[in-house]
Write a protein that holds these residues in place. Structure first.
Motif, short mmCIF file in Angstrom:
data_model
loop_
_atom_site.label_atom_id
_atom_site.label_comp_id
_atom_site.label_asym_id
_atom_site.label_seq_id
_atom_site.Cartn_x
_atom_site.Cartn_y
_atom_site.Cartn_z
N ALA A 204 0.83 -1.22 0.00
CA ALA A 204 0.00 0.00 0.00
C ALA A 204 0.85 1.26 0.00
N HIS A 205 2.16 1.10 -0.13
CA HIS A 205 3.04 2.27 -0.15
C HIS A 205 2.69 3.18 -1.33
N GLY A 206 2.47 4.47 -1.03
CA GLY A 206 2.11 5.42 -2.08
C GLY A 206 0.61 5.57 -2.29
N PHE A 207 -0.22 4.91 -1.46
CA PHE A 207 -1.67 5.05 -1.56
C PHE A 207 -2.05 6.51 -1.32
N ARG A 208 -2.86 7.10 -2.22
CA ARG A 208 -3.16 8.52 -2.17
C ARG A 208 -4.63 8.78 -1.83
N ILE A 209 -4.81 9.59 -0.79
CA ILE A 209 -6.15 9.99 -0.36
C ILE A 209 -6.31 11.49 -0.60
N ALA A 210 -7.28 11.86 -1.43
CA ALA A 210 -7.59 13.28 -1.64
C ALA A 210 -8.54 13.73 -0.53
N VAL A 211 -8.06 14.64 0.30
CA VAL A 211 -8.83 15.11 1.46
C VAL A 211 -9.40 16.49 1.16
N VAL A 212 -10.72 16.61 1.23
CA VAL A 212 -11.36 17.92 1.01
C VAL A 212 -12.38 18.14 2.12
N SER A 213 -12.39 19.35 2.63
CA SER A 213 -13.30 19.70 3.72
C SER A 213 -13.80 21.11 3.51
N ASP A 214 -14.88 21.44 4.23
CA ASP A 214 -15.35 22.83 4.31
C ASP A 214 -15.54 23.47 2.94
N ILE A 215 -16.25 22.80 2.07
CA ILE A 215 -16.57 23.37 0.77
C ILE A 215 -17.60 24.50 0.93
N HIS A 216 -18.53 24.33 1.84
CA HIS A 216 -19.51 25.36 2.20
C HIS A 216 -20.29 25.88 0.99
N GLY A 245 -16.66 16.71 5.88
CA GLY A 245 -17.63 17.58 6.55
C GLY A 245 -17.73 19.00 6.05
N ASP A 246 -18.81 19.68 6.50
CA ASP A 246 -19.14 21.05 6.11
C ASP A 246 -19.18 21.21 4.60
N LEU A 247 -19.94 20.34 3.98
CA LEU A 247 -20.12 20.41 2.54
C LEU A 247 -21.03 21.56 2.17
N VAL A 248 -22.04 21.84 3.01
CA VAL A 248 -23.10 22.78 2.62
C VAL A 248 -23.50 23.71 3.75
N ASP A 249 -24.15 24.80 3.35
CA ASP A 249 -24.81 25.73 4.27
C ASP A 249 -26.21 26.00 3.72
N GLY A 250 -27.07 25.01 3.85
CA GLY A 250 -28.42 25.16 3.34
C GLY A 250 -29.07 23.81 3.09
N SER A 251 -30.30 23.83 2.70
CA SER A 251 -31.08 22.61 2.54
C SER A 251 -30.81 21.92 1.20
N VAL A 252 -31.19 20.66 1.15
CA VAL A 252 -31.09 19.91 -0.11
C VAL A 252 -31.96 20.56 -1.17
N LYS A 253 -33.11 21.06 -0.77
CA LYS A 253 -34.02 21.72 -1.72
C LYS A 253 -33.33 22.89 -2.42
N ASP A 254 -32.60 23.71 -1.65
CA ASP A 254 -31.96 24.89 -2.23
C ASP A 254 -30.63 24.58 -2.90
N LEU A 255 -29.88 23.62 -2.34
CA LEU A 255 -28.51 23.42 -2.78
C LEU A 255 -28.26 22.08 -3.49
N GLY A 256 -29.32 21.31 -3.66
CA GLY A 256 -29.16 20.06 -4.39
C GLY A 256 -28.51 20.25 -5.76
N PRO A 257 -28.97 21.22 -6.58
CA PRO A 257 -28.33 21.44 -7.88
C PRO A 257 -26.88 21.87 -7.76
N ALA A 258 -26.54 22.63 -6.72
CA ALA A 258 -25.16 23.07 -6.54
C ALA A 258 -24.23 21.91 -6.22
N ALA A 259 -24.75 20.92 -5.50
CA ALA A 259 -23.94 19.76 -5.11
C ALA A 259 -23.86 18.69 -6.17
#
Length: 428
Positions: A204-216, A245-259
């Protein structure tokens, strides 16, 4: 408890009023000769800015119509950032003000000394003798009385200094916020970090994890921003994607298309998601279902065994108010301790439980690296690690600064990032 809260609220309100009065005084009152349009405009700008900021915060938290959130968010949240740097710039101006005034006084004194020197002539013996002034026939005519000087040197100089310092402060604050906002809207950069794990097998040497947080994602950062984040992640060709975590600041109804662009995330071992505190302000259960529909795998106090190590995830501590808080026992109990374990947990403060459960590496976000300097100093008071890689006993913690921004779409001294964590085997 209520009395303490009320006292703290009054202190905060008092500090805000005092700070804004100080900014108004230095930028508008001290740069004008008297009451007038400019001073009134200053009151309107500062009071209006705060009205928009409060309106944007209330609209977001109260679930107001999304169009209204969008109308208020841009000017309101940008004012929050601008007000911080106006106050800081004006405070720095207080240090520069006396220095500039002294320099002008010395310059004026030197000029006055030069003007007082009389021309001299050299006599026959080489001695300097005063040159007799030429007689002006008009000198016999009585001179008119001089007009009174209504612009004394002192006040005029003070006004000039105030205008220079105030103008420089305004330019510095606007420039700082402008550059910081451009950095966020332009999208996060990619950081690469190598993390050695003692239990990781050589295969598993060199296994790469792309870490993203707080997209908001929210009324400011929308679908276009989400697409930039997705394209940046995919370009790194990771083995696994971790959305912590912290992918969104709002409801699925409002931000579903954005996600929606999240459905394009591609990695050999898939994309995983854990909740952040903002998910619990936005309907966590609905968002868990939505990210699952988009092809991400939520880890709600759960663990999955990958070919070379265990990947676990816990809910954010904000979920405790809804009975959905982190459960380390459920996520990590009865696992094979001989295998390496990587934990996804939104907040760095969860590291202490991770240490107790023998986690090798915790991946977190939440802090934004402080987002707006000097906010990093406040973030250090609330988090064990604000950004980067640190060790706690046998457990390592990596904290990303996050891809987006909360509130003002602005970062100063804490550039946004997506981190590719490359795991290294000590057996390699």
């Amino acid at each position: 408890m209520v009395i303490v809260f009320a006292l703290v609220a009054l202190l905060v309100l008092g500090a805000l009023v005092a700070g804004n009065w100080f900014v108004w005084r230095r930028l508008f009152r001290d740069t004008t000769r008297g009451p007038g349009l400019v001073r009134r405009m200053g009151v309107v700008v500062i009071a209006g800015g705060w009205a928009l900021a409060v309106g944007a915060l209330v609209a977001e938290r109260s679930g107001a119509p999304f169009w209204l959130q969008q109308v208020l968010a841009w000017p309101g949240f940008l004012w929050l950032a601008l007000s911080i740097y106006l106050l800081l710039a004006v405070a720095v101006g207080e240090v520069l003000r006396p220095l500039l005034r002294r320099w002008l006084e010395r310059r004026a004194s030197a000029g006055a000394a030069v003007s007082r020197e009389e021309p001299v002539a050299v006599g026959a013996a080489g001695a300097a003798t005063p040159t007799p002034p030429k007689r002006d026939p008009a000198a016999d005519t009585p001179a008119p009385e001089p007009e009174p000087d209504t612009h004394a040197p002192g006040p005029s100089r003070r006004l000039f200094v105030s205008r220079v310092i105030g103008g420089a402060a305004a330019v510095a604050a606007v420039g700082t916020v402008g550059v910081g906002t451009y950095g966020v809207l332009n999208g996060p950069s990619v950081k690469r970090v190598t993390v050695p794990l003692a239990k990781l097998p050589r295969s598993a040497h060199g296994f790469r994890i792309a870490v993203v947080s707080d997209i908001h994602l929210g009324p400011v950062l929308g679908r276009g921003f989400a697409q930039r984040v997705v394209d940046t992640i995919n370009a790194t060709q990771p083995d696994l994607i971790a959305v912590v975590g912290d992918l969104v600041d709002g409801s699925v109804k409002d931000l579903g298309p954005a996600a929606a662009p999240l459905a394009q995330l591609t990695a050999r071992h898939g994309a995983y998601f854990v909740t952040g505190n903002h998910e619990y302000f936005s309907g966590a259960e609905q968002w868990v279902d939505e990210v699952r529909r988009l092809g991400l795998r939520p880890l709600e106090n759960a663990r999955t065994e990958l070919p070379h190590f265990d990947l676990a995830g816990v809910n954010d501590v904000a979920g405790e108010s809804e009975g959905q808080g982190p459960d380390f026992g459920k996520a990590l109990g009865d696992r094979d301790a001989a295998r390496a374990c990587v934990l996804l947990a939104h907040q760095p403060v969860q590291i202490h439980d991770a240490v107790d459960h023998g986690v090798d590496l915790q991946l977190s976000g939440h802090t934004h690296g402080g987002q707006l300097w000097p906010g990093n100093y406040l973030a250090e008071l609330a988090n064990p690690t604000v950004a980067g890689l640190e060790r706690y006993g046998d457990t390592q913690l990596y904290v990303t600064r996050g891809a987006g921004a909360w509130g003002p779409p602005t970062r100063v001294g804490a550039a946004s990032d997506i981190t590719v964590v490359e795991l290294a085997s000590r057996q390699a």
